[in-house]
Design a protein around this motif. Sequence first.
Motif, PDB file in Angstrom:
ATOM      1  N   TRP A 215       0.861  -1.188   0.000  1.00  0.00           N
ATOM      2  CA  TRP A 215       0.000   0.000   0.000  1.00  0.00           C
ATOM      3  C   TRP A 215       0.896   1.237   0.000  1.00  0.00           C
ATOM      4  O   TRP A 215       1.032   1.936   0.994  1.00  0.00           O
ATOM      5  CB  TRP A 215      -0.935  -0.019   1.212  1.00  0.00           C
ATOM      6  N   ASP A 216       1.498   1.481  -1.168  1.00  0.00           N
ATOM      7  CA  ASP A 216       2.523   2.515  -1.272  1.00  0.00           C
ATOM      8  C   ASP A 216       2.348   3.344  -2.536  1.00  0.00           C
ATOM      9  O   ASP A 216       3.289   3.966  -3.006  1.00  0.00           O
ATOM     10  CB  ASP A 216       3.913   1.851  -1.251  1.00  0.00           C
ATOM     11  N   ASP A 220      -2.817   5.878  -2.234  1.00  0.00           N
ATOM     12  CA  ASP A 220      -2.873   5.421  -0.843  1.00  0.00           C
ATOM     13  C   ASP A 220      -2.573   6.573   0.106  1.00  0.00           C
ATOM     14  O   ASP A 220      -3.236   6.734   1.142  1.00  0.00           O
ATOM     15  CB  ASP A 220      -1.886   4.277  -0.610  1.00  0.00           C
ATOM     16  N   TYR A 221      -1.579   7.370  -0.252  1.00  0.00           N
ATOM     17  CA  TYR A 221      -1.231   8.517   0.585  1.00  0.00           C
ATOM     18  C   TYR A 221      -2.315   9.595   0.511  1.00  0.00           C
ATOM     19  O   TYR A 221      -2.640  10.229   1.521  1.00  0.00           O
ATOM     20  CB  TYR A 221       0.123   9.083   0.168  1.00  0.00           C
ATOM     21  N   TRP A 226      -2.138   4.319   3.365  1.00  0.00           N
ATOM     22  CA  TRP A 226      -0.792   3.823   3.093  1.00  0.00           C
ATOM     23  C   TRP A 226      -0.297   2.939   4.237  1.00  0.00           C
ATOM     24  O   TRP A 226      -0.689   3.086   5.389  1.00  0.00           O
ATOM     25  CB  TRP A 226       0.168   4.986   2.880  1.00  0.00           C
TER      26      TRP A 226
END
Length: 367
Positions: A215-216, A220-221, A226
């Motif tokens: 989750w990168d 995601d952020y 993330w």
Amino acid sequence: MAGKSGAPWWAHMMLYAGGLTMVVAGGAAAVTQIGINTANNAVQPEDILGDAQADMDVENISGPLNILVLGVDKQGGSTRSDTMIMVHINEDLTQASMVSLPRDLYVEIPDCGPDWGNNTCMQKLNHAASISDDWDVTRANVVDTIYNLTGVEFHMGATVDFNGFMDLVDLVGEIELCPWHEITSIHGDKKTFPEGCNYYGKEDALDLIRQRYPWDEPEDYENDLWGDYGRQAMQQQAIKALIKELKADGYHKDPAKLSDVLEGLEGKLTMDMPDGLATIDLAMNLRDLDPEDITSIRVPATSQDTEVGSSEVIAEGEQQAAADALWEALQNDTMEEWIAQNPEWVKQTGNAATETEPSDGASEGTD
């Protein structure tokens, strides 16, 4: 000092542990057909709260109720807890809120273990559960730490061992999980899971909900999903999906099927309940709770550098005021008002890809 264990992969799955009780509660009439003792004995008793347990009228059960849930990791001869959840049920027993205490929350711990001369220190919350291999010692230390932090009095306590809990997936065959983008597993044969909703058996489901590093992606952020937050979201999906499948298959109505669920809980769930209160009585009184309506709340905190490394810190000012108001709301049954006033710390709990929670930093536990 005993070494700390990393947060196990199931750590935040227990956010929805109470939901399975709803399946049992919905089948309370069926339970009587297979024997009340079966239901009551499936959940083993344990002295979790000690002398700090709040008074409760077991003859006329009503809210508000506060329940402390500890996720336990049994390794070798020791038992540790890296997950602490405060469950609040309102006065008429129709609404539930779950407050996750970050494992890296920077707090005062009354007993920091032999390396600190068993004195008080400021440390990460999960350190409270790493001072001894004796679970009776660490459990009491965790409970004292949480009470000193929040002042919340608990009517009941529970421990949940999720090593094997997802074996219940075998009862329904598959559960639906919905990754919001494609990810490739970092485990085993590096399986790729496609974006969108698909049904998965136990092995694939377990692999998918263990993932943290994939989750990168930028999205995601952007959506605060993330790293460990993404893993938490998938694990929460899994528990809700399991509950839905159990209910859809009639496990809450069929005595024989319900017996399978109860047997599956043995050895994975213990409870500290007031004298005279039986599991079946509690389930009957919680029958109007809907796991779909459980409100998930994150403690107002931000990631900061401390003397023990990067920690979740309740900052002075607005965060401290919001946290203090949260503890008061849990104690005084004013959670509805607190939620309305602090929406930034409230997280929706559906399977939607847009599911988010505030991202002022996340603690990255190990699998």
